[in-house]
Design a protein around this motif. Structure first.
Motif, PDB file in Angstrom:
ATOM      1  N   ARG A   1      30.534  51.662  36.372  1.00 53.50           N
ATOM      2  CA  ARG A   1      31.021  52.489  35.273  1.00 53.50           C
ATOM      3  C   ARG A   1      32.427  53.016  35.546  1.00 53.50           C
ATOM      4  N   HIS A   2      32.676  53.410  36.802  1.00 55.64           N
ATOM      5  CA  HIS A   2      33.943  54.066  37.130  1.00 55.64           C
ATOM      6  C   HIS A   2      34.815  53.282  38.099  1.00 55.64           C
ATOM      7  N   VAL A   3      34.335  52.156  38.603  1.00 52.56           N
ATOM      8  CA  VAL A   3      35.117  51.437  39.616  1.00 52.56           C
ATOM      9  C   VAL A   3      34.934  49.936  39.467  1.00 52.56           C
ATOM     10  N   THR A   4      36.042  49.224  39.668  1.00 50.07           N
ATOM     11  CA  THR A   4      36.019  47.781  39.860  1.00 50.07           C
ATOM     12  C   THR A   4      36.313  47.524  41.325  1.00 50.07           C
ATOM     13  N   VAL A   5      35.379  46.899  42.015  1.00 47.56           N
ATOM     14  CA  VAL A   5      35.545  46.597  43.433  1.00 47.56           C
ATOM     15  C   VAL A   5      35.977  45.141  43.572  1.00 47.56           C
ATOM     16  N   VAL A   6      37.097  44.946  44.253  1.00 48.50           N
ATOM     17  CA  VAL A   6      37.609  43.604  44.540  1.00 48.50           C
ATOM     18  C   VAL A   6      37.573  43.433  46.049  1.00 48.50           C
ATOM     19  N   THR A   7      36.967  42.336  46.535  1.00 49.46           N
ATOM     20  CA  THR A   7      36.790  42.225  47.977  1.00 49.46           C
ATOM     21  C   THR A   7      36.801  40.780  48.450  1.00 49.46           C
TER      22      THR A   7
ATOM     23  N   ALA B   1      28.538  45.310  48.512  1.00 51.31           N
ATOM     24  CA  ALA B   1      27.914  44.943  47.241  1.00 51.31           C
ATOM     25  C   ALA B   1      27.389  46.159  46.492  1.00 51.31           C
ATOM     26  N   GLY B   2      27.086  47.236  47.215  1.00 53.54           N
ATOM     27  CA  GLY B   2      26.572  48.443  46.573  1.00 53.54           C
ATOM     28  C   GLY B   2      27.615  49.506  46.298  1.00 53.54           C
ATOM     29  N   PHE B   3      28.887  49.196  46.499  1.00 54.61           N
ATOM     30  CA  PHE B   3      29.924  50.220  46.364  1.00 54.61           C
ATOM     31  C   PHE B   3      30.092  50.719  44.929  1.00 54.61           C
ATOM     32  N   THR B   4      29.800  49.888  43.939  1.00 55.78           N
ATOM     33  CA  THR B   4      29.901  50.379  42.562  1.00 55.78           C
ATOM     34  C   THR B   4      28.877  51.482  42.314  1.00 55.78           C
ATOM     35  N   ILE B   5      27.682  51.326  42.863  1.00 57.71           N
ATOM     36  CA  ILE B   5      26.634  52.347  42.712  1.00 57.71           C
ATOM     37  C   ILE B   5      27.032  53.608  43.459  1.00 57.71           C
ATOM     38  N   VAL B   6      27.537  53.440  44.682  1.00 59.87           N
ATOM     39  CA  VAL B   6      27.972  54.582  45.490  1.00 59.87           C
ATOM     40  C   VAL B   6      29.030  55.389  44.743  1.00 59.87           C
ATOM     41  N   PHE B   7      30.036  54.706  44.224  1.00 59.54           N
ATOM     42  CA  PHE B   7      31.147  55.409  43.597  1.00 59.54           C
ATOM     43  C   PHE B   7      30.703  56.127  42.332  1.00 59.54           C
TER      44      PHE B   7
ATOM     45  N   THR C   1      33.112  52.240  56.421  1.00 60.51           N
ATOM     46  CA  THR C   1      33.749  51.610  55.265  1.00 60.51           C
ATOM     47  C   THR C   1      33.425  52.390  53.994  1.00 60.51           C
ATOM     48  N   ARG C   2      32.170  52.775  53.857  1.00 64.12           N
ATOM     49  CA  ARG C   2      31.762  53.573  52.689  1.00 64.12           C
ATOM     50  C   ARG C   2      32.429  54.939  52.709  1.00 64.12           C
ATOM     51  N   HIS C   3      32.577  55.518  53.881  1.00 68.40           N
ATOM     52  CA  HIS C   3      33.264  56.801  54.047  1.00 68.40           C
ATOM     53  C   HIS C   3      34.702  56.707  53.534  1.00 68.40           C
ATOM     54  N   LEU C   4      35.387  55.617  53.856  1.00 66.92           N
ATOM     55  CA  LEU C   4      36.765  55.439  53.387  1.00 66.92           C
ATOM     56  C   LEU C   4      36.823  55.334  51.863  1.00 66.92           C
ATOM     57  N   LEU C   5      35.857  54.642  51.266  1.00 64.24           N
ATOM     58  CA  LEU C   5      35.810  54.562  49.804  1.00 64.24           C
ATOM     59  C   LEU C   5      35.705  55.953  49.198  1.00 64.24           C
TER      60      LEU C   5
END
Length: 228
Positions: free
Chosen positions: A54-60, A69-75, A143-147
């Motif tokens: 909803r709030h982020v596009t993750v490019v990796t 793969a779960g960073f969109t949910i985290v953000f 890595t998640r902490h940096l996001l």
């Protein structure tokens, strides 16, 4: 060093070092720029994958990392908690969307037009307006902490009109990046009980190393740091 410094003062100085460890990322984050556009065809040609929340596009290019793969949910969960912490009506975040580049090889992102030439050198993460860049770290937690750290900067800049002085900006970003992620549920401002909860984060070790080497900064030195 003043050997007569009281224990409480020494502890305060050690804590202040946390604000300095990551201050480099904010020193160049004061320039204004638009969100870096993502061209799916160029990204695909460079070997990058795109996922949208909803709030982020993750490019990796960290294709083998299950955590990314779960960073969109985290953000998206973090946005709700940032709203609660800063007293922002969540309705104001409708339509707010950022780009997060989670990188192994920055050259691939440059080839896709996602790594501007004017970015300063950074070892871990960097934020400019509504775009984040972070290097995938050895551990999932860090890595998640940096996001979340760079995301806090982006949220504050967008919804609060800025993130203040370096010591405050970095203090807030670290406070709201320390987290717990379990069963796809995020808790910001997590109180760490065991270092095994935050592998590769390493902040406490760096504090102790600086203390032992006599490199601690006083609060006055921390407050004097400039974003210029």
């Amino acid at each position: 060093m003043n050997t007569a410094t009281k224990p409480a003062q020494r502890k305060t100085r050690d804590v202040s070092r946390v604000l300095v460890l990551v201050v480099a990322s904010v020193l160049a984050n004061t320039g204004l720029a638009q969100t870096t556009p993502v061209d799916p065809r160029r990204a695909g040609a460079a070997g990058l994958e795109i996922s949208k929340g909803r709030h982020v596009t993750v490019v990796t290019d960290a294709h083998e990392r299950a955590d990314v793969a779960g960073f969109t949910i985290v953000f998206d969960q973090a946005v709700r908690q940032w709203c609660d912490y800063f007293g922002i009506d969540e309705a104001r975040t409708n339509g707010w969307h950022i780009t997060a580049c989670v990188m192994v090889d920055a050259e691939r992102f440059a080839a896709a037009g996602l790594f501007p030439d004017d970015l300063p050198p950074f070892p871990a993460g960097f934020q400019r307006e509504d775009t984040l860049w972070l290097f995938a770290q050895p551990g999932d937690y860090y890595t998640r902490h940096l996001l979340l750290h760079e995301g806090t900067h982006a949220f504050m800049q967008h919804f609060l009109g800025g993130f203040g002085t370096p010591w405050y900006a970095e203090g807030m970003a670290e406070l709201l990046a320390v987290h717990r992620w379990s069963d796809e549920r995020l808790q910001l401002k997590h109180r760490i009980a065991d270092r095994d909860e935050v592998p590769w984060w390493g902040r406490v070790k760096l504090l102790r190393d600086d203390r032992d080497a006599g490199r601690r900064k006083s609060l006055n030195e921390v407050f004097a740091l400039s974003a210029q």
